[in-house]
Design a protein around this motif. Structure first.
Motif, PDB file in Angstrom:
ATOM      1  N   HIS A  30       0.867  -1.186   0.000  1.00  0.00           N
ATOM      2  CA  HIS A  30       0.000   0.000   0.000  1.00  0.00           C
ATOM      3  C   HIS A  30       0.905   1.237   0.000  1.00  0.00           C
ATOM      4  CE1 HIS A  30      -3.620   2.316   0.781  1.00  0.00           C
ATOM      5  NE2 HIS A  30      -2.937   2.992   1.695  1.00  0.00           N
ATOM      6  N   GLY A  31       0.956   1.909  -1.121  1.00  0.00           N
ATOM      7  CA  GLY A  31       1.810   3.090  -1.228  1.00  0.00           C
ATOM      8  C   GLY A  31       3.263   2.733  -1.468  1.00  0.00           C
ATOM      9  N   SER A  32       4.079   3.754  -1.421  1.00  0.00           N
ATOM     10  CA  SER A  32       5.516   3.595  -1.676  1.00  0.00           C
ATOM     11  C   SER A  32       6.264   3.271  -0.396  1.00  0.00           C
ATOM     12  CB  SER A  32       6.078   4.891  -2.257  1.00  0.00           C
ATOM     13  OG  SER A  32       5.447   5.190  -3.472  1.00  0.00           O
ATOM     14  N   SER A  34       9.245   3.672   2.427  1.00  0.00           N
ATOM     15  CA  SER A  34       9.929   4.844   2.980  1.00  0.00           C
ATOM     16  C   SER A  34      11.325   4.429   3.427  1.00  0.00           C
ATOM     17  CB  SER A  34       9.142   5.438   4.145  1.00  0.00           C
ATOM     18  OG  SER A  34       9.035   4.500   5.187  1.00  0.00           O
ATOM     19  N   GLN A  48       7.299  -0.049   4.956  1.00  0.00           N
ATOM     20  CA  GLN A  48       6.346  -0.311   3.884  1.00  0.00           C
ATOM     21  C   GLN A  48       4.987  -0.602   4.496  1.00  0.00           C
ATOM     22  OE1 GLN A  48       6.525  -0.478   0.243  1.00  0.00           O
ATOM     23  NE2 GLN A  48       4.343  -0.459   0.705  1.00  0.00           N
TER      24      GLN A  48
END
Length: 68
Positions: A30-32, A34, A48
């Motif tokens: 879910h998303g990028s 970090s 993540q």
């Protein structure tokens, strides 16, 4: 119920193994990812977010998200 977790680990193979394990248990990215410096531990940390649909269950604050 949809559940959310944020996985973190040092920037080494342990992070990749943690994310890989979650993916193989049905979690989805879910998303990028970090990436940040942990000044206390003096290491780079990765993070993540992952999400998962768990049909037939209701959320309660005491649920162990990693066991879903």
């Amino acid at each position: 119920m949809k559940v959310y977790r944020f996985l973190t680990a040092p920037d080494d193979a342990s992070f990749c193994h943690k994310v890989t394990l979650a993916l193989n248990k049905g979690w989805e990215l879910h998303g990028s990812p970090s990436y940040a410096y942990n000044a206390e531990a003096k290491v780079m940390q990765c993070g993540q977010a992952v999400v998962k649909d768990v049909p037939g269950k209701e959320y309660t604050p005491d649920i162990k998200l990693s066991e879903q």
